[in-house]
Scaffold this motif. Sequence first.
Motif, PDB file in Angstrom:
ATOM      1  N   ALA A 159       7.995  12.227   7.470  1.00 11.66           N
ATOM      2  CA  ALA A 159       7.190  11.128   7.404  1.00 11.66           C
ATOM      3  C   ALA A 159       6.111  11.038   8.446  1.00 11.66           C
ATOM      4  O   ALA A 159       5.064  11.064   8.105  1.00 11.66           O
ATOM      5  CB  ALA A 159       8.030   9.883   7.660  1.00 11.66           C
ATOM      6  N   ASP A 160       6.500  11.785   9.624  1.00  7.15           N
ATOM      7  CA  ASP A 160       5.490  11.744  10.979  1.00  7.15           C
ATOM      8  C   ASP A 160       4.100  12.694  10.481  1.00  7.15           C
ATOM      9  O   ASP A 160       3.303  12.737  10.741  1.00  7.15           O
ATOM     10  CB  ASP A 160       6.253  12.074  12.038  1.00  7.15           C
ATOM     11  CG  ASP A 160       7.025  13.157  12.109  1.00  7.15           C
ATOM     12  OD1 ASP A 160       7.042  13.729  11.031  1.00  7.15           O
ATOM     13  OD2 ASP A 160       7.380  13.632  13.198  1.00  7.15           O
ATOM     14  N   GLN A 202       3.433  13.840   7.349  1.00  4.68           N
ATOM     15  CA  GLN A 202       2.478  13.309   6.343  1.00  4.68           C
ATOM     16  C   GLN A 202       1.672  12.262   6.858  1.00  4.68           C
ATOM     17  O   GLN A 202       0.595  12.216   6.565  1.00  4.68           O
ATOM     18  CB  GLN A 202       3.715  12.564   5.327  1.00  4.68           C
ATOM     19  CG  GLN A 202       3.000  12.134   4.079  1.00  4.68           C
ATOM     20  CD  GLN A 202       3.791  11.644   2.861  1.00  4.68           C
ATOM     21  OE1 GLN A 202       5.020  11.741   3.094  1.00  4.68           O
ATOM     22  NE2 GLN A 202       3.170  11.588   1.678  1.00  4.68           N
ATOM     23  N   LEU A 203       2.110  11.295   7.735  1.00  6.69           N
ATOM     24  CA  LEU A 203       1.180  10.441   8.519  1.00  6.69           C
ATOM     25  C   LEU A 203       0.164  10.928   9.208  1.00  6.69           C
ATOM     26  O   LEU A 203      -1.162  10.839   8.990  1.00  6.69           O
ATOM     27  CB  LEU A 203       2.070   9.480   9.488  1.00  6.69           C
ATOM     28  CG  LEU A 203       1.269   8.203  10.112  1.00  6.69           C
ATOM     29  CD1 LEU A 203       0.557   7.598   8.988  1.00  6.69           C
ATOM     30  CD2 LEU A 203       2.113   7.360  10.880  1.00  6.69           C
ATOM     31  N   LEU A 204       0.229  12.154   9.839  1.00  2.73           N
ATOM     32  CA  LEU A 204      -0.632  12.825  10.676  1.00  2.73           C
ATOM     33  C   LEU A 204      -1.644  13.378   9.602  1.00  2.73           C
ATOM     34  O   LEU A 204      -2.810  13.580  10.071  1.00  2.73           O
ATOM     35  CB  LEU A 204      -0.038  13.897  11.641  1.00  2.73           C
ATOM     36  CG  LEU A 204       0.706  13.283  12.834  1.00  2.73           C
ATOM     37  CD1 LEU A 204       1.493  14.334  13.648  1.00  2.73           C
ATOM     38  CD2 LEU A 204      -0.261  12.680  13.795  1.00  2.73           C
ATOM     39  N   THR A 205      -1.084  14.001   8.685  1.00  2.52           N
ATOM     40  CA  THR A 205      -2.094  14.645   7.654  1.00  2.52           C
ATOM     41  C   THR A 205      -2.905  13.769   7.204  1.00  2.52           C
ATOM     42  O   THR A 205      -4.253  13.910   6.937  1.00  2.52           O
ATOM     43  CB  THR A 205      -1.416  15.260   6.676  1.00  2.52           C
ATOM     44  OG1 THR A 205      -0.492  16.133   6.991  1.00  2.52           O
ATOM     45  CG2 THR A 205      -2.262  15.889   5.723  1.00  2.52           C
ATOM     46  N   GLU A 206      -2.769  12.469   6.860  1.00  2.00           N
ATOM     47  CA  GLU A 206      -3.539  11.350   6.083  1.00  2.00           C
ATOM     48  C   GLU A 206      -4.245  10.885   7.396  1.00  2.00           C
ATOM     49  O   GLU A 206      -5.524  10.594   6.910  1.00  2.00           O
ATOM     50  CB  GLU A 206      -2.358  10.244   5.918  1.00  2.00           C
ATOM     51  CG  GLU A 206      -1.681  10.407   4.639  1.00  2.00           C
ATOM     52  CD  GLU A 206      -0.741   9.010   4.293  1.00  2.00           C
ATOM     53  OE1 GLU A 206      -0.984   8.048   4.910  1.00  2.00           O
ATOM     54  OE2 GLU A 206       0.162   9.534   3.445  1.00  2.00           O
ATOM     55  N   ILE A 207      -4.063  10.904   8.453  1.00  2.00           N
ATOM     56  CA  ILE A 207      -4.920  10.276   9.453  1.00  2.00           C
ATOM     57  C   ILE A 207      -5.960  11.517   9.691  1.00  2.00           C
ATOM     58  O   ILE A 207      -7.206  11.113   9.818  1.00  2.00           O
ATOM     59  CB  ILE A 207      -4.168  10.320  11.085  1.00  2.00           C
ATOM     60  CG1 ILE A 207      -3.542   8.850  11.052  1.00  2.00           C
ATOM     61  CG2 ILE A 207      -5.349  10.208  12.193  1.00  2.00           C
ATOM     62  CD1 ILE A 207      -2.333   8.780  12.090  1.00  2.00           C
TER      63      ILE A 207
END
Length: 141
Positions: free
Chosen positions: A125-126, A128-133
């Motif tokens: 999840a972390d 994936q979140l960094l990729t979205e940011i």
Amino acid sequence: MKIKILEEFKQFAMRGNVVDMAVGIIIGGAFGKIVSSLVADIIMPPIGLLIGGVNFTELKIPLKAAVFSEAGKEVTPAVAINYGTFLQTTLDFIIIAFSIFLMVKLLNRFHTQKKEEAAPAAPPADIQLLTEIRDLLKNKS
């Protein structure tokens, strides 16, 4: 005209599905013979022994006896309902169908295992979140 039809037939016959189907039919015929032998030579003798030595293929209901000439030659054959042959054929079918069911079930299990092995694991999840940011920041500039 004839050459065009021959070309079309060649394209049809060389398609993967047609060739695969032909191979399946040939192997299925051979498999059917193996299972028929299994039923007739291995499974049915003990069953016949258990039910008193009855051979299913000999079970019949006579409708008309054979007529013989004075010389002993059969003039008119006997007429009978051969329900024993029907029972034997039905048992053969059930065993063949069950064998094919087991084979397909085994193949499906291997196919499912390959899919599970091939499927990549989802990123944590972390990550994936960094990729979205990162993607949002790229789009703002």
